[in-house]
Motif scaffolding. Structure first.
Motif, short mmCIF file in Angstrom:
data_model
loop_
_atom_site.label_atom_id
_atom_site.label_comp_id
_atom_site.label_asym_id
_atom_site.label_seq_id
_atom_site.Cartn_x
_atom_site.Cartn_y
_atom_site.Cartn_z
N ALA A 268 0.92 -1.24 -0.01
CA ALA A 268 0.10 -0.12 -0.05
C ALA A 268 0.88 1.33 -0.02
CB ALA A 268 -0.94 -0.15 1.26
N ARG A 269 2.00 1.36 0.72
CA ARG A 269 3.06 2.31 0.86
C ARG A 269 3.45 2.69 -0.51
NH1 ARG A 269 4.56 0.11 5.77
NH2 ARG A 269 6.27 -0.88 4.84
N LEU A 270 3.69 1.27 -1.41
CA LEU A 270 4.56 1.37 -2.63
C LEU A 270 3.22 2.18 -3.71
CD1 LEU A 270 6.11 -1.93 -2.86
CD2 LEU A 270 7.33 0.32 -2.96
N ASP A 271 2.11 1.82 -3.40
CA ASP A 271 1.27 2.48 -4.24
C ASP A 271 1.19 4.19 -4.06
OD1 ASP A 271 0.15 0.20 -5.36
OD2 ASP A 271 -1.40 0.01 -4.10
N ILE A 272 1.28 4.33 -2.96
CA ILE A 272 1.29 5.93 -2.55
C ILE A 272 2.63 6.56 -3.19
CG2 ILE A 272 1.71 7.65 -0.79
CD1 ILE A 272 -0.10 5.69 1.25
N ILE A 273 3.88 5.77 -2.96
CA ILE A 273 5.07 6.28 -3.70
C ILE A 273 5.08 6.31 -5.30
CG2 ILE A 273 7.43 6.00 -3.94
CD1 ILE A 273 7.56 4.40 -1.29
N PHE A 274 4.21 5.58 -5.91
CA PHE A 274 4.00 5.56 -7.14
C PHE A 274 3.09 6.72 -7.61
CE2 PHE A 274 1.64 4.50 -10.77
CZ PHE A 274 2.57 4.05 -11.94
#
Length: 230
Positions: free
Chosen positions: A139-145
């Motif tokens: 979920a954090r990676l989705d935010i970074i993307f």
């Protein structure tokens, strides 16, 4: 003369400093400056290749593929950089494409499934102890993307609010071959995937090993310049 960082750099954790081999890296920096002067590569320094120019990874076994981040800034001659493979088919990169291009759920991707199996077997991949940890990580990676897509670039490590290492340590690791080729092998795979999928004009990367020919031919001088520096 190139700046040599002192050991008083504010690492919050002595264990981290030991694991990152900071003492050895400082000695390496001094030797590099003696050899190459102001154009010397430094351990953990930032380089900025365009996403489009990173198309291959190191293959085979060598000191570079064994030691990864520990070898950052090491000037290494020989043929370690000549055995390469295309990045097509890389599991992490393809899993990220499935998620961010095709719209798949993370749970459908081979990378998530591989990590879930490891957790079930008692391992802790990327410090994830449970499926809840794993879902939170992605979920954090989705935010970074999403932020990188909106911003048009990835933040440098020093721009992250909780960053506690030195220079660009922890970013996508990129090694530089004799011909100036930027070669993947090591950490920062998800940040790299974001840059590739968005075709970003630069990847803020941590320098890995570098061939002396690349320094002599000016490739390091080119790579150390950020397009976003004012």
């Amino acid at each position: 003369m190139a700046h040599i960082e002192k050991l008083s750099h504010p690492y919050l954790d002595l264990k981290r400093a030991i694991e990152a081999q900071v003492i050895r890296k400082v000695a390496r920096d001094k030797w590099n400056v003696f050899r190459f002067g102001e154009d010397a590569p430094l351990s953990d320094m930032a380089i900025f290749p365009a996403a489009s120019e990173v198309t291959q990874s190191l293959a085979g076994k060598s000191i570079v593929t064994r030691r990864r981040r520990q070898i950052s800034g090491k000037v290494l001659g020989g043929s370690w950089d000549k055995e390469r493979r295309d990045l097509v088919g890389n599991t992490k990169l393809e899993s990220c494409r499935m998620r961010w291009v095709d719209g798949a759920d993370w749970e459908e991707t081979p990378q998530f499934q591989s990590m879930a199996r490891k957790i079930a077997e008692g391992e802790q991949p990327d410090d994830c102890r449970s499926l809840a940890d794993l879902r939170s990580r992605y979920a954090r990676l989705d935010i970074i993307f999403a932020e990188a897509r909106h911003r048009g670039r990835l933040l440098r490590m020093s721009e992250l609010p909780d960053y506690r290492y030195r220079r660009e340590h922890g970013a996508t690791l990129i090694h530089v071959g004799h011909d100036g080729a930027c070669l993947r092998h090591g950490g920062g795979a998800h940040r790299f995937a974001i840059a590739k999928i968005l075709d970003l004009p630069e990847i803020p990367a941590q320098l890995g090993a570098i061939h002396p020919q690349a320094i002599r031919d000016g490739h390091l001088a080119r790579l150390r310049v950020s397009r976003f520096d004012s």
